[in-house]
Design an enzyme around this catalytic site. Structure first.
Site, PDB file in Angstrom:
ATOM      1  N   HIS A   8       0.812  -1.215   0.000  1.00  0.00           N
ATOM      2  CA  HIS A   8       0.000   0.000   0.000  1.00  0.00           C
ATOM      3  C   HIS A   8       0.850   1.272   0.000  1.00  0.00           C
ATOM      4  O   HIS A   8       1.900   1.344   0.635  1.00  0.00           O
ATOM      5  CB  HIS A   8      -0.931   0.013   1.213  1.00  0.00           C
ATOM      6  CG  HIS A   8      -0.200   0.047   2.534  1.00  0.00           C
ATOM      7  ND1 HIS A   8       0.190   1.210   3.154  1.00  0.00           N
ATOM      8  CD2 HIS A   8       0.221  -0.962   3.351  1.00  0.00           C
ATOM      9  CE1 HIS A   8       0.808   0.939   4.291  1.00  0.00           C
ATOM     10  NE2 HIS A   8       0.836  -0.376   4.430  1.00  0.00           N
ATOM     11  N   ASP A   9       0.403   2.255  -0.759  1.00  0.00           N
ATOM     12  CA  ASP A   9       0.971   3.605  -0.766  1.00  0.00           C
ATOM     13  C   ASP A   9       2.411   3.669  -1.276  1.00  0.00           C
ATOM     14  O   ASP A   9       3.097   4.665  -1.052  1.00  0.00           O
ATOM     15  CB  ASP A   9       0.889   4.246   0.637  1.00  0.00           C
ATOM     16  CG  ASP A   9      -0.529   4.301   1.172  1.00  0.00           C
ATOM     17  OD1 ASP A   9      -1.332   5.048   0.608  1.00  0.00           O
ATOM     18  OD2 ASP A   9      -0.834   3.564   2.146  1.00  0.00           O
ATOM     19  N   GLY A  68       5.025  -1.221   2.929  1.00  0.00           N
ATOM     20  CA  GLY A  68       4.231  -0.028   2.687  1.00  0.00           C
ATOM     21  C   GLY A  68       5.048   1.241   2.536  1.00  0.00           C
ATOM     22  O   GLY A  68       6.067   1.440   3.204  1.00  0.00           O
TER      23      GLY A  68
END
Length: 257
Positions: free
Chosen positions: A120-121, A138
């Site tokens: 994520h991200d 992440g």
């Protein structure tokens, strides 16, 4: 006109451009936007929040815009944005963003090899090659034209600079500055990526300046702050040298030794 296998599922709310090939057993969820001339081979999953450009090829078992593997994720609306001309090989997984940034970004002209993971991200630039089974935690940032070999583990919040070559099987919890070779165990600076820079058309003068900068940074008794001061004073401030200085000065986790 799109070629959609009768054995595929495309949600009626998904938005598709033209010329896409969607193979059997593909699943395309709602809230998905896909450009033109993509090829999704069999058994590809495109989850909600995906924003995919054009001319990408996605191989069997890949799952894009997956729910983040982050316990802080509470179902907020986020996206996974993928550019153009990428080759996304078998069983690659790319998570969508969380409330932290709201989006996971993968640029264009990348090769993501089999079984690698983008969490994520993360932000992956353009022209990168990421090896088999490499994993990004992440909010990792990978700048353009990085080459990261197989089975590399990158800790969350790390940044990888442009034109690096990272040895297979490496692990890092610190940033890897641009233009270098990184490897060994534990991971450390292993010289300037001479072959890669020459292949990319860097001049001999530019490569020498990069080498001189890293000699001051890694191969002298200077402190990190003194090395940066000397780089600014002694070496011509070309864009490449400015990038090195900016990268080191802004490093949140510190650079590898």
């Amino acid at each position: 006109m799109n070629q959609i296998s009768p054995l595929a599922f495309v949600h009626p709310e998904a938005q598709l451009g033209s010329g896409n090939v969607i193979g059997p057993f593909c699943y395309i969820d709602r809230d998905v936007v896909i450009g033109d001339n993509n090829v999704f081979q069999n058994s590809v999953t495109i989850n909600q929040g995906a924003r995919i450009g054009s001319n990408n090829e996605v191989f069997p078992g890949a799952s894009l815009s997956t729910k983040p593997q982050d316990l802080k994720f509470k179902g907020e609306i986020t996206t996974c944005q993928i550019g153009d001309n990428n080759s996304i090989r078998e069983n690659v997984t790319i998570s969508r963003g969380t409330a932290s940034k709201g989006v996971t970004l993968v640029g264009s002209n990348n090769l993501l090899m089999e079984n690698m993971h983008v969490a994520h991200d993360c932000v992956v630039g353009n022209g990168c090659i990421i090896g088999n089974s490499t994993k990004f935690a992440g909010e990792v940032i990978v700048d353009d034209f990085a080459i990261i070999s197989a089975s590399v583990l990158i800790h969350q919040f790390c940044r990888i600079g442009s034109f690096v070559m990272v040895q297979g099987g490496s692990r890092t919890s610190q940033d890897i500055p641009p233009y270098i070779l990184a490897g060994k165990e534990p991971i450390r600076y292993a010289g300037v990526n001479l072959v890669g820079l020459r292949r990319r058309g860097f001049s001999a003068e530019t490569i020498q300046n990069i080498h001189d900068a890293y000699r001051l940074l890694y191969q002298s008794a200077n402190t990190r702050s003194d090395a940066i001061r000397l780089i600014k004073e002694i070496i011509p401030q070309t864009p490449e040298i400015q990038y090195i200085v900016s990268f080191v000065e802004s490093s949140g986790r510190g650079i590898i030794k």
